[in-house]
Motif scaffolding. Structure first.
Motif, PDB file in Angstrom:
ATOM      1  N   VAL A 153       5.045   1.915 -21.142  1.00  0.00           N
ATOM      2  CA  VAL A 153       5.716   0.648 -21.448  1.00  0.00           C
ATOM      3  C   VAL A 153       6.057   0.608 -22.933  1.00  0.00           C
ATOM      4  O   VAL A 153       5.542   1.397 -23.732  1.00  0.00           O
ATOM      5  N   SER A 154       6.908  -0.343 -23.296  1.00  0.00           N
ATOM      6  CA  SER A 154       7.297  -0.504 -24.696  1.00  0.00           C
ATOM      7  C   SER A 154       6.406  -1.534 -25.374  1.00  0.00           C
ATOM      8  O   SER A 154       5.620  -2.241 -24.725  1.00  0.00           O
ATOM      9  N   LEU A 155       6.550  -1.656 -26.691  1.00  0.00           N
ATOM     10  CA  LEU A 155       5.769  -2.632 -27.451  1.00  0.00           C
ATOM     11  C   LEU A 155       6.063  -4.046 -26.967  1.00  0.00           C
ATOM     12  O   LEU A 155       5.158  -4.874 -26.871  1.00  0.00           O
ATOM     13  N   ASN A 156       7.315  -4.333 -26.661  1.00  0.00           N
ATOM     14  CA  ASN A 156       7.662  -5.663 -26.160  1.00  0.00           C
ATOM     15  C   ASN A 156       6.876  -6.038 -24.921  1.00  0.00           C
ATOM     16  O   ASN A 156       6.605  -7.211 -24.674  1.00  0.00           O
ATOM     17  N   ASP A 157       6.501  -5.038 -24.124  1.00  0.00           N
ATOM     18  CA  ASP A 157       5.841  -5.304 -22.848  1.00  0.00           C
ATOM     19  C   ASP A 157       4.368  -5.649 -22.977  1.00  0.00           C
ATOM     20  O   ASP A 157       3.747  -6.101 -22.006  1.00  0.00           O
ATOM     21  N   ILE A 158       3.775  -5.418 -24.145  1.00  0.00           N
ATOM     22  CA  ILE A 158       2.327  -5.631 -24.251  1.00  0.00           C
ATOM     23  C   ILE A 158       1.952  -6.773 -25.188  1.00  0.00           C
ATOM     24  O   ILE A 158       0.770  -7.075 -25.353  1.00  0.00           O
ATOM     25  N   ILE A 159       2.926  -7.420 -25.818  1.00  0.00           N
ATOM     26  CA  ILE A 159       2.633  -8.530 -26.721  1.00  0.00           C
ATOM     27  C   ILE A 159       2.665  -9.840 -25.946  1.00  0.00           C
ATOM     28  O   ILE A 159       3.631 -10.126 -25.235  1.00  0.00           O
ATOM     29  N   TYR A 160       1.609 -10.632 -26.088  1.00  0.00           N
ATOM     30  CA  TYR A 160       1.491 -11.908 -25.389  1.00  0.00           C
ATOM     31  C   TYR A 160       1.353 -13.027 -26.416  1.00  0.00           C
ATOM     32  O   TYR A 160       0.497 -12.969 -27.299  1.00  0.00           O
ATOM     33  N   HIS A 161       2.192 -14.028 -26.301  1.00  0.00           N
ATOM     34  CA  HIS A 161       2.068 -15.208 -27.142  1.00  0.00           C
ATOM     35  C   HIS A 161       0.895 -16.049 -26.649  1.00  0.00           C
ATOM     36  O   HIS A 161       0.529 -15.992 -25.471  1.00  0.00           O
TER      37      HIS A 161
ATOM     38  N   LEU B  45       1.284   7.591 -31.317  1.00  0.00           N
ATOM     39  CA  LEU B  45       1.764   6.284 -30.873  1.00  0.00           C
ATOM     40  C   LEU B  45       0.905   5.142 -31.423  1.00  0.00           C
ATOM     41  O   LEU B  45       1.414   4.046 -31.667  1.00  0.00           O
ATOM     42  N   PHE B  46      -0.378   5.394 -31.631  1.00  0.00           N
ATOM     43  CA  PHE B  46      -1.236   4.330 -32.157  1.00  0.00           C
ATOM     44  C   PHE B  46      -0.869   4.024 -33.608  1.00  0.00           C
ATOM     45  O   PHE B  46      -0.819   2.857 -34.013  1.00  0.00           O
ATOM     46  N   VAL B  47      -0.612   5.055 -34.389  1.00  0.00           N
ATOM     47  CA  VAL B  47      -0.185   4.852 -35.780  1.00  0.00           C
ATOM     48  C   VAL B  47       1.155   4.122 -35.813  1.00  0.00           C
ATOM     49  O   VAL B  47       1.354   3.189 -36.603  1.00  0.00           O
ATOM     50  N   GLN B  48       2.065   4.517 -34.941  1.00  0.00           N
ATOM     51  CA  GLN B  48       3.362   3.848 -34.869  1.00  0.00           C
ATOM     52  C   GLN B  48       3.203   2.384 -34.495  1.00  0.00           C
ATOM     53  O   GLN B  48       3.927   1.516 -35.010  1.00  0.00           O
ATOM     54  N   LEU B  49       2.275   2.117 -33.589  1.00  0.00           N
ATOM     55  CA  LEU B  49       2.015   0.739 -33.173  1.00  0.00           C
ATOM     56  C   LEU B  49       1.583  -0.115 -34.357  1.00  0.00           C
ATOM     57  O   LEU B  49       2.119  -1.212 -34.591  1.00  0.00           O
ATOM     58  N   LEU B  50       0.613   0.376 -35.135  1.00  0.00           N
ATOM     59  CA  LEU B  50       0.129  -0.382 -36.284  1.00  0.00           C
ATOM     60  C   LEU B  50       1.245  -0.617 -37.304  1.00  0.00           C
ATOM     61  O   LEU B  50       1.372  -1.708 -37.862  1.00  0.00           O
ATOM     62  N   GLU B  51       2.045   0.399 -37.551  1.00  0.00           N
ATOM     63  CA  GLU B  51       3.133   0.252 -38.518  1.00  0.00           C
ATOM     64  C   GLU B  51       4.160  -0.769 -38.052  1.00  0.00           C
ATOM     65  O   GLU B  51       4.666  -1.567 -38.850  1.00  0.00           O
ATOM     66  N   GLU B  52       4.461  -0.771 -36.773  1.00  0.00           N
ATOM     67  CA  GLU B  52       5.435  -1.725 -36.243  1.00  0.00           C
ATOM     68  C   GLU B  52       4.882  -3.139 -36.291  1.00  0.00           C
ATOM     69  O   GLU B  52       5.606  -4.095 -36.613  1.00  0.00           O
ATOM     70  N   LEU B  53       3.605  -3.296 -35.991  1.00  0.00           N
ATOM     71  CA  LEU B  53       2.991  -4.623 -36.041  1.00  0.00           C
ATOM     72  C   LEU B  53       2.968  -5.158 -37.470  1.00  0.00           C
ATOM     73  O   LEU B  53       3.167  -6.352 -37.694  1.00  0.00           O
TER      74      LEU B  53
END
Length: 273
Positions: free
Chosen positions: A111-119, A145-153
């Motif tokens: 899944v993409s990052l958009n799919d795992i973020i919950y407001h 991917l984990f490093v990329q996740l942190l950088e994007e967040l």
């Protein structure tokens, strides 16, 4: 509100969860706010904050979640990232019944990052859950991917509060903490053995982790405890090693002595009423 909608619109998601939480006593809320302030004053560009512990059930997940809520309470864009893929209890603790996609699905490339973020119902706080239990958490968390996740967040949030697994049983916690800007170690008052606290500290240091300080959890808690394991106060101290750990604990107990007396007096007053 318009500004808030704009930054949330970056993720184009309409998924929402509403965590169910009990209200903390005043002293505990203030202690979390003190922890928040100490982190903010600990250095420049501290954006990703790992919260860990030596062993399970010391209160690190509750501390991490409450810290994220406190950060969001200032109007700062904050996301709580649950990385305890092996043994997370966050969904059960906060009574989240719906099915979710989470970190493990993202790290597998499903899944993409958009799919795992919950407001959440807090306009400044979002969440990422662990998702499905994976057979190889260490490999997933060590990947790019984990490093990329942190950088994007970090591009979209002012604070990323990272709830890691405990350090002593598995390597995951140190792997995650090394990729964060700073780490806070949660120690349970009267339960965590000194040798385990020292071992956890040394493992983090060997991994090159920047340790910001320690939270002495459940100080002055009654036999029944409170809520999800919170006591009626927290201690926060800098420095580690056997001597410094003792000093931090001593300072924290002194700091919370007045809070314990206030709670005892409040209990007596309620009985009289």
């Amino acid at each position: 509100m318009e500004q808030q909608q704009n930054w949330r619109g970056n993720f184009q998601t309409f998924r929402q969860v509403i965590p169910q939480m009990e209200e903390l006593p005043f002293q505990a809320r203030e202690a979390i706010n003190v922890l928040r302030g100490n982190i903010q004053l600990s250095g420049y560009e501290l954006r990703t904050i790992a919260v860990t512990s030596a062993m399970p059930n010391e209160g690190k997940s509750s501390t991490a979640f409450r810290l994220a809520k406190s950060m969001a309470g200032l109007g700062t864009r904050t996301i709580y990232l649950d990385c305890d893929i092996r043994n997370s209890e966050v969904m059960a603790r906060y009574q989240i019944q719906q099915s979710v996609c989470g970190l493990s699905e993202f790290l597998c490339g499903r899944v993409s990052l958009n799919d795992i973020i919950y407001h959440t119902d807090d306009p400044c706080m979002d969440m990422i859950f662990t998702g499905a239990v994976a057979p190889n958490p260490s490999e997933l968390l060590s990947g790019p991917l984990f490093v990329q996740l942190l950088e994007e967040l970090k591009k979209n949030y002012e604070y990323v509060i990272v709830d890691t697994p405990p350090v002593c049983p598995v390597i995951d916690g140190a792997l995650i903490a090394k990729k964060c800007d700073g780490t806070v170690l949660v120690v349970e008052c009267g339960k965590t053995e000194k040798t385990l606290a020292v071992k956890a500290t040394r493992q983090l240091e060997y991994a090159g982790v920047r340790i910001l300080g320690a939270v002495l959890n459940k100080v002055g808690a009654s036999n029944k405890g409170y809520g999800y394991g919170y006591g009626y106060g927290y201690g926060y101290g800098y420095g580690y090693g056997e001597g410094n750990t003792k000093k931090a604990a001593k300072a924290a107990k002194k700091q919370n002595k007045a809070a314990q007396k206030a709670n005892a007096k409040s209990g007596r007053d309620k009985k009289r009423a």
